[in-house]
Design a protein around this motif. Structure first.
Motif, PDB file in Angstrom:
ATOM      1  N   ASN A 118      -9.987 -12.754  -4.364  1.00 31.49           N
ATOM      2  CA  ASN A 118      -8.862 -12.485  -3.501  1.00 31.49           C
ATOM      3  C   ASN A 118      -8.957 -13.748  -2.457  1.00 31.49           C
ATOM      4  O   ASN A 118      -8.784 -13.477  -1.147  1.00 31.49           O
ATOM      5  CB  ASN A 118      -8.968 -11.377  -2.650  1.00 31.49           C
ATOM      6  CG  ASN A 118      -8.642  -9.987  -3.661  1.00 31.49           C
ATOM      7  OD1 ASN A 118      -7.517  -9.718  -3.721  1.00 31.49           O
ATOM      8  ND2 ASN A 118      -9.532  -9.421  -4.143  1.00 31.49           N
TER       9      ASN A 118
ATOM     10  N   ILE B 180     -14.652  -5.225  -8.363  1.00 28.02           N
ATOM     11  CA  ILE B 180     -13.392  -5.591  -8.241  1.00 28.02           C
ATOM     12  C   ILE B 180     -13.079  -6.578  -9.186  1.00 28.02           C
ATOM     13  O   ILE B 180     -13.777  -7.606  -9.231  1.00 28.02           O
ATOM     14  CB  ILE B 180     -12.799  -5.976  -6.660  1.00 28.02           C
ATOM     15  CG1 ILE B 180     -12.763  -4.909  -5.974  1.00 28.02           C
ATOM     16  CG2 ILE B 180     -11.361  -6.650  -6.940  1.00 28.02           C
ATOM     17  CD1 ILE B 180     -14.268  -4.459  -5.356  1.00 28.02           C
TER      18      ILE B 180
ATOM     19  N   LEU C 245      -6.173  -7.666  -5.205  1.00 24.02           N
ATOM     20  CA  LEU C 245      -5.745  -6.518  -4.773  1.00 24.02           C
ATOM     21  C   LEU C 245      -4.527  -6.589  -3.978  1.00 24.02           C
ATOM     22  O   LEU C 245      -3.914  -5.722  -3.211  1.00 24.02           O
ATOM     23  CB  LEU C 245      -6.919  -6.038  -3.795  1.00 24.02           C
ATOM     24  CG  LEU C 245      -8.124  -5.689  -4.455  1.00 24.02           C
ATOM     25  CD1 LEU C 245      -9.161  -5.413  -3.420  1.00 24.02           C
ATOM     26  CD2 LEU C 245      -8.047  -4.666  -5.584  1.00 24.02           C
TER      27      LEU C 245
ATOM     28  N   LEU D   1      -1.744  -3.691  -4.675  1.00 23.09           N
ATOM     29  CA  LEU D   1      -2.088  -2.337  -4.147  1.00 23.09           C
ATOM     30  C   LEU D   1      -2.218  -2.724  -2.460  1.00 23.09           C
ATOM     31  O   LEU D   1      -1.677  -1.494  -1.671  1.00 23.09           O
ATOM     32  CB  LEU D   1      -3.677  -2.302  -4.221  1.00 23.09           C
ATOM     33  CG  LEU D   1      -4.502  -1.071  -3.544  1.00 23.09           C
ATOM     34  CD1 LEU D   1      -3.787   0.198  -4.026  1.00 23.09           C
ATOM     35  CD2 LEU D   1      -5.829  -0.885  -3.500  1.00 23.09           C
ATOM     36  N   TRP D   2      -2.509  -3.729  -2.066  1.00 32.22           N
ATOM     37  CA  TRP D   2      -2.149  -3.808  -0.341  1.00 32.22           C
ATOM     38  C   TRP D   2      -0.909  -3.800   0.205  1.00 32.22           C
ATOM     39  O   TRP D   2      -0.530  -3.265   1.141  1.00 32.22           O
ATOM     40  CB  TRP D   2      -2.999  -5.068   0.076  1.00 32.22           C
ATOM     41  CG  TRP D   2      -3.203  -5.203   1.623  1.00 32.22           C
ATOM     42  CD1 TRP D   2      -2.442  -5.937   2.292  1.00 32.22           C
ATOM     43  CD2 TRP D   2      -4.233  -4.521   2.303  1.00 32.22           C
ATOM     44  NE1 TRP D   2      -3.014  -5.760   3.791  1.00 32.22           N
ATOM     45  CE2 TRP D   2      -3.995  -4.852   3.696  1.00 32.22           C
ATOM     46  CE3 TRP D   2      -5.416  -3.673   1.882  1.00 32.22           C
ATOM     47  CZ2 TRP D   2      -4.800  -4.495   4.706  1.00 32.22           C
ATOM     48  CZ3 TRP D   2      -6.008  -3.242   2.813  1.00 32.22           C
ATOM     49  CH2 TRP D   2      -5.891  -3.547   4.394  1.00 32.22           C
TER      50      TRP D   2
ATOM     51  N   TYR E  33      -7.000   1.527 -10.680  1.00 35.96           N
ATOM     52  CA  TYR E  33      -7.598   1.143  -9.176  1.00 35.96           C
ATOM     53  C   TYR E  33      -9.028   1.979  -8.901  1.00 35.96           C
ATOM     54  O   TYR E  33      -9.421   1.747  -7.938  1.00 35.96           O
ATOM     55  CB  TYR E  33      -6.543   1.465  -7.912  1.00 35.96           C
ATOM     56  CG  TYR E  33      -5.482   0.461  -8.133  1.00 35.96           C
ATOM     57  CD1 TYR E  33      -5.647  -0.763  -7.748  1.00 35.96           C
ATOM     58  CD2 TYR E  33      -4.221   1.015  -8.260  1.00 35.96           C
ATOM     59  CE1 TYR E  33      -4.855  -1.699  -7.719  1.00 35.96           C
ATOM     60  CE2 TYR E  33      -3.132  -0.103  -8.132  1.00 35.96           C
ATOM     61  CZ  TYR E  33      -3.500  -1.381  -7.898  1.00 35.96           C
ATOM     62  OH  TYR E  33      -2.441  -2.249  -8.058  1.00 35.96           O
TER      63      TYR E  33
ATOM     64  N   VAL F  81      -8.519  -2.872 -12.202  1.00 35.38           N
ATOM     65  CA  VAL F  81      -8.600  -3.571 -11.115  1.00 35.38           C
ATOM     66  C   VAL F  81      -9.993  -3.460 -10.363  1.00 35.38           C
ATOM     67  O   VAL F  81     -10.542  -4.207  -9.846  1.00 35.38           O
ATOM     68  CB  VAL F  81      -7.497  -3.270 -10.024  1.00 35.38           C
ATOM     69  CG1 VAL F  81      -7.585  -4.069  -9.029  1.00 35.38           C
ATOM     70  CG2 VAL F  81      -6.421  -3.730 -11.055  1.00 35.38           C
ATOM     71  N   ILE F  82     -10.254  -2.042 -10.282  1.00 35.34           N
ATOM     72  CA  ILE F  82     -11.585  -1.416  -9.564  1.00 35.34           C
ATOM     73  C   ILE F  82     -12.428  -0.658 -10.515  1.00 35.34           C
ATOM     74  O   ILE F  82     -12.016   0.554 -10.906  1.00 35.34           O
ATOM     75  CB  ILE F  82     -11.355  -0.729  -8.312  1.00 35.34           C
ATOM     76  CG1 ILE F  82     -10.684  -1.662  -7.640  1.00 35.34           C
ATOM     77  CG2 ILE F  82     -12.689  -0.393  -7.551  1.00 35.34           C
ATOM     78  CD1 ILE F  82     -10.125  -0.904  -5.931  1.00 35.34           C
TER      79      ILE F  82
END
Length: 318
Positions: A30, A111, A115, A118-119, A207, A244-245
């Motif tokens: 990120n 991760i 993200l 998601l954010w 996630y 993603v996670i």
């Protein structure tokens, strides 16, 4: 447009390696955004704190350290050996972060991509967003949830701090813990699921890729946990192929920081362990007797037989 991600971790000295691995994977994937990391620390030594701060500075991001005892002041908790009181930190993050939302991550996570999606999620009036776990109607009932409502894993949750403050959710959590005499059913997870009630958004399993999603398919999970609705096989397959996670829970598989780990995503963890230069010797891990039994029976028995035994054991353990 550069966004600012507010991300919280909570750990003690025992989870420095895992926390740094997770932070490195978060920041690496990120880099086009600003990240503020809130570390809720429980008696972490100066040397370890310096390592964490140095790692965050390497990525040109920022970190804020908050003492757990300050965050949980006035809250009496009954603790066991397995669960440190850091698990309750996520309930009170509105005290340390003034942003509208914050992502809480357990230390045992990696991760694997951005993200941003998601954010940017639309929260509306929900308190939290998280990935569902296939717990039974009986457990949900004890927490005041209906059978149709999803029970969330609280190891990875996106928290709507704006609503958290407006609705005084932290105070509701505090009062609930007090009513439970410091030992709430299902611990912090029970608190967050109870207090959030219907104000929740269920995220796709990508996630929070947990062990359950790796060992069984959607149909088997529904049978094992006696749930009428859950994720589809397509959603679980997507999570397996493109998580993603990844969440290395202490269940089913031996976790990747042990030299005898059998976790399917062990290499992903080891890549980041090497990246941060962590060179401490690895110990051997073990499963509980109960988990060993689950693994063996799952391999040798027809699934229908295994399912009956598993559900019987689960019912007795609750």
């Amino acid at each position: 447009r550069i966004m600012t991600f507010h991300v919280a971790y909570a750990c003690d000295e025992n989870y420095i390696e895992q926390t740094m691995v997770s932070m490195a994977s978060l920041m690496e994937h990120n880099q086009t955004h600003k990240i503020v990391i809130y570390l809720i620390e429980s008696k972490i030594g100066r040397e370890s704190l310096q390592k964490i701060c140095h790692l965050v500075e390497q990525y040109k991001q920022s970190s804020i350290c908050i003492a757990l005892d300050d965050l949980l002041k006035g809250i009496d908790l009954t603790l066991d050996e397995r669960h440190p009181k850091t698990i309750y930190a996520k309930l009170f993050l509105d005290q340390v972060c003034e942003a509208d939302r914050i992502l809480y991550l357990d230390s045992d996570t990696v991760i694997t991509s951005s993200l941003e999606e998601l954010w940017k999620m639309d929260f509306q009036d929900a308190y939290i967003a998280g990935v569902a776990m296939p717990y039974t109607t009986d457990i949900k009932r004890k927490l005041g949830l209906t059978s149709e409502m999803d029970y969330f894993c609280d190891g990875i949750v996106l928290i709507n701090l704006k609503v958290w403050r407006n609705k005084q959710v932290a105070e509701q959590c505090r009062e609930y813990i007090m009513r439970q005499k410091g030992n709430p059913y299902m611990l912090s997870e029970g608190v967050i699921n109870t207090v959030a009630g219907e104000y929740r958004i269920t995220l796709p399993p990508k996630y929070n890729l947990m062990s359950t999603f790796l060992l069984w398919n959607a149909k088997q999970i529904k049978e094992l946990f006696d749930v009428s609705h859950f994720y589809t096989q397509e959603q679980i397959e997507q999570a397996r192929k493109n998580p993603v996670i990844i969440h290395y829970l202490n269940e089913l598989y031996i976790r990747p920081w042990y030299r005898n780990s059998d976790h399917p995503y062990r290499d992903e963890y080891m890549k980041w362990r090497e990246k941060i230069g962590w060179d401490m010797p690895m110990e051997s891990g073990s499963r509980s007797v109960r988990t060993k039994g689950v693994i063996v029976l799952n391999k040798v028995l027809p699934f229908s037989w295994f399912c009956r035994i598993y559900r019987l054991v689960q019912k007795r353990s609750r």
